[in-house]
Design an enzyme around this catalytic site. Structure first.
Site, PDB file in Angstrom:
ATOM      1  N   ARG A 195       0.849  -1.200   0.000  1.00 36.51           N
ATOM      2  CA  ARG A 195       0.000   0.000   0.000  1.00 36.51           C
ATOM      3  C   ARG A 195       0.879   1.242   0.000  1.00 36.51           C
ATOM      4  O   ARG A 195       1.573   1.509   0.987  1.00 36.51           O
ATOM      5  CB  ARG A 195      -0.903   0.031   1.225  1.00 36.51           C
ATOM      6  CG  ARG A 195      -1.993  -1.021   1.285  1.00 36.51           C
ATOM      7  CD  ARG A 195      -2.900  -0.690   2.467  1.00 36.51           C
ATOM      8  NE  ARG A 195      -3.972  -1.647   2.648  1.00 36.51           N
ATOM      9  CZ  ARG A 195      -4.048  -2.520   3.652  1.00 36.51           C
ATOM     10  NH1 ARG A 195      -3.092  -2.558   4.565  1.00 36.51           N
ATOM     11  NH2 ARG A 195      -5.064  -3.353   3.745  1.00 36.51           N
ATOM     12  N   ASP A 222       6.750  -6.432   3.736  1.00 33.60           N
ATOM     13  CA  ASP A 222       6.664  -7.708   3.043  1.00 33.60           C
ATOM     14  C   ASP A 222       6.319  -7.411   1.578  1.00 33.60           C
ATOM     15  O   ASP A 222       6.204  -6.243   1.193  1.00 33.60           O
ATOM     16  CB  ASP A 222       5.582  -8.569   3.713  1.00 33.60           C
ATOM     17  CG  ASP A 222       5.711 -10.057   3.382  1.00 33.60           C
ATOM     18  OD1 ASP A 222       6.661 -10.432   2.666  1.00 33.60           O
ATOM     19  OD2 ASP A 222       4.868 -10.829   3.847  1.00 33.60           O
ATOM     20  N   ASP A 290      -0.264  -0.674   8.009  1.00 33.49           N
ATOM     21  CA  ASP A 290      -0.031   0.462   7.110  1.00 33.49           C
ATOM     22  C   ASP A 290      -1.303   1.163   6.667  1.00 33.49           C
ATOM     23  O   ASP A 290      -1.255   2.100   5.856  1.00 33.49           O
ATOM     24  CB  ASP A 290       0.767   0.016   5.881  1.00 33.49           C
ATOM     25  CG  ASP A 290       0.097  -1.135   5.134  1.00 33.49           C
ATOM     26  OD1 ASP A 290      -0.975  -1.584   5.583  1.00 33.49           O
ATOM     27  OD2 ASP A 290       0.652  -1.588   4.113  1.00 33.49           O
ATOM     28  N   ASP A 291      -2.469   0.721   7.174  1.00 36.12           N
ATOM     29  CA  ASP A 291      -3.722   1.393   6.821  1.00 36.12           C
ATOM     30  C   ASP A 291      -4.385   2.024   8.039  1.00 36.12           C
ATOM     31  O   ASP A 291      -5.592   2.257   8.048  1.00 36.12           O
ATOM     32  CB  ASP A 291      -4.697   0.410   6.167  1.00 36.12           C
ATOM     33  CG  ASP A 291      -5.081  -0.735   7.091  1.00 36.12           C
ATOM     34  OD1 ASP A 291      -4.369  -0.933   8.101  1.00 36.12           O
ATOM     35  OD2 ASP A 291      -6.071  -1.435   6.802  1.00 36.12           O
ATOM     36  N   ASP A 369      -4.614 -13.405  14.449  1.00 33.03           N
ATOM     37  CA  ASP A 369      -5.419 -12.614  15.387  1.00 33.03           C
ATOM     38  C   ASP A 369      -6.500 -13.467  16.058  1.00 33.03           C
ATOM     39  O   ASP A 369      -6.726 -13.358  17.275  1.00 33.03           O
ATOM     40  CB  ASP A 369      -6.032 -11.385  14.705  1.00 33.03           C
ATOM     41  CG  ASP A 369      -6.704 -11.710  13.381  1.00 33.03           C
ATOM     42  OD1 ASP A 369      -6.579 -12.862  12.907  1.00 33.03           O
ATOM     43  OD2 ASP A 369      -7.365 -10.813  12.817  1.00 33.03           O
ATOM     44  N   SER A 400      -8.800  -9.356   3.685  1.00 38.74           N
ATOM     45  CA  SER A 400     -10.169  -9.647   4.118  1.00 38.74           C
ATOM     46  C   SER A 400     -11.210  -9.160   3.117  1.00 38.74           C
ATOM     47  O   SER A 400     -12.411  -9.348   3.318  1.00 38.74           O
ATOM     48  CB  SER A 400     -10.441  -8.996   5.478  1.00 38.74           C
ATOM     49  OG  SER A 400     -10.357  -7.589   5.364  1.00 38.74           O
TER      50      SER A 400
END
Length: 526
Positions: A195, A222, A290-291, A369, A400
């Site tokens: 991103r 990554d 990163d979001d 998670d 997702s």
């Protein structure tokens, strides 16, 4: 001082033994009382040596002799008795002095250990993994300064011990400022991939960061996406850019091929956290993706809660996220309100090295998670979460595929007020302080039906009110009708603590709660 007392006692004991030995040798070497000689003198033992005259009829006064010797022996025994009493007295003082010395030494060592435990050294400028590591700084006392031990009466010792115990209790439970040492380094780990909008996240982190030394930003990338790498590299020394070396596909079961992204994320998290804790040698980390965009008091929030997390073994993370943090469900006037939650929130969370050492050997291949939310990992531990989130997500794109984003995540309210958490007393979050008050507040709240909340007319005041569920299905029905997230992970509802979900509904505080006397979560409710 203790050495001098010990030497004095040893000398006293030696003199006592020597005195008795000399006395015995003296008495042993004397011959029996002699016979009278022809010349009226005496052989050894006669009157010239003993100072004794003849008794009546020329006989030695043996009775007087024995009495006098007995008196002399009695005098010697009395002297020795006094000497023994003095030795015993000094011995008692010496023992007490020794105990005081041990306690003071123990307290000194404990103080040094605590000082070493809480005090860290700012790292070198982060330019590489191998060269720049944060190290623990241990403060030593001056070399020429030795601890002074003094003898104190028992009453004084008792007072000192009572004072020390009181201070320890206050230190643990009061935590007036709840602030970590100014030298504790809390790095921010940004998990990145492809991103380019990571720029939005980094811009806010750098804008609100109060100190580059205390909050180094480590971006772990990554995917090997070149454009994203250029964006990260444009920040120069303001961030440290590290890259996941293994970009290969992961072999998975055929039915899990569509989840390849989840496997890569789990692998990346494991590698990145090992870099932070092992290569950079940090003792804590705040993880963001990163979001995520952070709030103005994001750093203040985590620094204030760092000592709470360290001191309470029933906690294992601090999160900036409220899963039910939509604008209509939170109190805009309670930006300083914090909770304990049994649900692992993620999305901007702090982890300690001790917890990572426990998790890393069994880290999952995918879905990390949800794995964290399993009872085998959680072990009845909780996290801290805010009333109003300190992060929001702006990334609809991801593995997702926008799940929950359109329905929930895009409406999460981001805090805009700066709350000085480090100036507040946050000890109410310790389990020993929190549970009793929380349970009373929940179960003293009037029990109402959803229809009463929805109509509202029959209810007076802002609450709190309690809606009770008794099964998985009833929880889901009530949650949907009240607008909160209805999914459960390992039986735990989002934001739930002891089964209770707290939120606002049409301006009223509501507790969606199980029956009083709740014991544990039912994992079959997932």
């Amino acid at each position: 001082m203790v050495r001098k007392k010990g030497s004095f006692i040893l000398c006293g004991a030696f003199l006592f033994v020597a005195w008795n030995a000399l006395l015995l040798l003296y008495l042993w070497g004397r011959p029996p009382i002699g016979r009278l000689g022809d010349g009226g003198g005496a052989e050894p033992g006669g009157k010239e040596e003993w100072g004794m005259g003849k008794g009546k009829g020329g006989q030695v006064n043996l009775a007087g002799e024995v009495i006098r010797l007995a008196e002399e022996v009695e005098v010697q025994l009395e002297t020795q008795k006094k000497l023994l009493k003095q030795i015993e007295s000094h011995r008692a003082v010496w023992i007490r002095q020794k105990d005081v010395g041990k306690r003071e030494t123990t307290n000194t060592k404990k103080g040094k250990q605590e000082s070493a435990h809480w005090t860290t050294k700012p790292p070198l400028p982060l330019k590489g993994i191998a060269d720049d590591r944060a190290q623990t700084k241990i403060k030593h006392p001056p070399k020429n300064k030795k601890p002074v031990h003094t003898v104190a009466p028992d009453s004084k010792l008792d007072k000192e011990q009572a004072t020390q115990a009181k201070e320890e209790s206050v230190e643990k439970n009061n935590l007036v400022t709840s602030v970590a040492s100014p030298e504790v380094i809390i790095p921010i780990l940004v998990i990145a991939c492809d991103r380019v909008t990571v720029k939005r996240s980094l811009d806010k982190l750098i804008q609100y960061r109060p100190s580059p030394k205390l909050y180094p930003i480590i971006v772990s990338q990554d995917c090997g996406h070149a454009e994203t790498a250029r964006v990260i590299g444009s920040y120069g020394d303001e961030v440290t850019h590290i890259s996941q070396p293994d970009l290969s596909d992961i072999r998975v079961r055929p039915e899990h091929r569509k989840f390849q992204g989840y496997y890569k994320i789990a692998r990346h998290y494991r590698w990145a956290l090992n870099q932070v804790f092992n290569a950079f040698s940090h003792s804590a980390v705040v993880i963001v993706e990163d979001d995520l965009e952070v709030a103005p008091d994001f750093f203040e929030y985590f620094r204030a809660l760092h000592p709470i997390l360290r001191s309470d073994p029933t906690l294992w993370c601090v999160s900036a996220w409220n899963d039910n943090g939509r604008d209509a469900l939170v109190d805009p006037y309670k930006a300083d309100l914090l909770y304990r939650t049994d649900f692992f929130p993620g999305l901007g969370w702090m982890l300690l090295k001790d917890a990572w050492d426990e998790l890393e050997p069994k880290w999952p291949l995918a879905f990390w998670d949800d794995w964290m939310r399993q009872p085998e990992q959680r072990k009845d531990r909780s996290c801290i979460r805010p009333e109003i989130s300190r992060t929001i997500t702006f990334g609809r794109k991801g593995v997702s595929l926008g799940q929950f984003f359109d329905q929930y995540l895009r409406y999460i309210k981001l805090n805009t007020q700066f709350v000085p958490f480090t100036k507040q007393n946050l000890s109410y979050l310790l389990k020993e302080n929190y549970d009793e008050k929380f349970i009373k507040e929940v179960y003293r709240a009037p029990l109402v039906k959803i229809e009463e909340l929805q109509q509202g007319g029959s209810l007076g005041g802002p609450g709190p009110y309690r809606v009770q569920y008794s099964s998985r299905d009833s929880f889901k029905v009530f949650a949907r009708n009240l607008g909160v997230m209805d999914d459960l992970k390992s039986g735990v509802p989002r934001t739930g603590y002891r089964g209770v979900v707290s939120f606002l509904y049409r301006g009223r505080r509501v507790f969606l709660a199980p029956p009083e006397g709740w014991m544990q979560y039912d994992i079959s409710w997932s």
